[in-house]
Design an enzyme around this catalytic site. Structure first.
Site: not given
Length: 283
Positions: A158-160
């Site tokens: 998700y953060h990427h």
């Protein structure tokens, strides 16, 4: 410095004033046609969404494919991957941090650093452009997790995904606050990727160093969320601040969600596990 670069500086690209002292020298390869790269990113915002869709299909498709396959080791390739990204991040931090320190240390530094289009220099512009493109490259981190059949947690992919999309879409706005996000990210990654490289190379690194990285990641999110809210409050107070509503909302979603996710990671891996280890020592 090339004449073309001098001309661009005189034209105050995107409303910016380049007023950093000449002591902050730049390399020849850092002298870009800023207008070309700005137009390229601005006119191709869809790239991030296409890359994001391909990323999701690839990692979950590979995860399904690897379900009945033997995990790949990939230690040497993983070491080289993290080593390269570590060196890249260290250089990026080295080239962008001096401008940040110069601006923030002057009178009214905090306000100027997030609201005023001045103080930038050639290295910051170059490494900010490279920073935007690097978010596509960092998607490769997840491939190693899937191919090595390591647990793929929501936070990881998700953060990427969200970082790549937000950075690519917001970059053409050329906001002063971006210097905070660029320097913070380069700084944390300059420790994180070398740590991963050492781990991949079989070097035993103290657990306290992993906790330090997790703490710095959470700190990055707290600061990122804070300066975004700070710029919004400055605008609401009636002061001029070079921020766009779309950018404020995008970073609020990005850093708000990251605060929750990295906060949980910090609690689980630093606070909770730390208490467990201390309890084991007592027993």
């Amino acid at each position: 410095m090339k004449n073309s670069t001098l001309l661009q500086l005189q034209r105050r690209p995107f409303g910016w004033t380049f007023d950093i002292p000449e002591t902050f020298s730049n390399f020849e390869f850092e002298e870009l046609d800023y207008f070309y790269w700005h137009k390229l990113i601005q006119s191709n915002s869809k790239w991030a969404f296409y890359a994001g869709a391909l990323y999701i299909v690839t990692i979950f498709g590979l995860q399904h494919y690897m379900k009945n396959k033997r995990a790949l080791e990939l230690k040497r390739l993983l070491f080289l991957w993290n080593f390269f990204l570590g060196i890249f991040s260290i250089i990026g931090f080295w080239r962008t941090a001096p401008e940040f320190v110069y601006v923030i240390s002057k009178p009214g530094g905090f306000f100027n650093s997030i609201c005023v289009k001045s103080g930038t220099n050639v290295p910051l512009v170059f490494w900010t452009i490279v920073f935007a493109f690097s978010k596509f490259l960092e998607l490769g981190d997840t491939l190693f997790i899937v191919l090595r059949k390591r647990p793929l947690i929501f936070l990881q992919w998700y953060h990427h995904l969200v970082t790549m999309i937000v950075v690519w879409v917001v970059a053409p706005l050329v906001e002063p606050i971006v210097r905070w996000y660029v320097v913070l990210n380069y700084g944390v990654h300059s420790l994180m990727y070398p740590y991963f490289a050492l781990r991949a190379g079989g070097v035993k690194v103290p657990h306290s160093f992993a906790n330090l990285i997790t703490t710095l990641q959470l700190t990055q999110m707290v600061v990122g969320f804070g300066v975004n809210v700070g710029s919004m409050l400055i605008q609401k107070s009636g002061y001029e601040c070079a921020r766009y509503d779309s950018s404020i909302k995008a970073f609020a979603i990005l850093y708000g969600s990251f605060l929750i996710l990295f906060g949980k990671l910090f609690y689980d891996s630093v606070l909770k596990s730390g208490r467990s280890r201390r309890k084991e020592k007592i027993l």
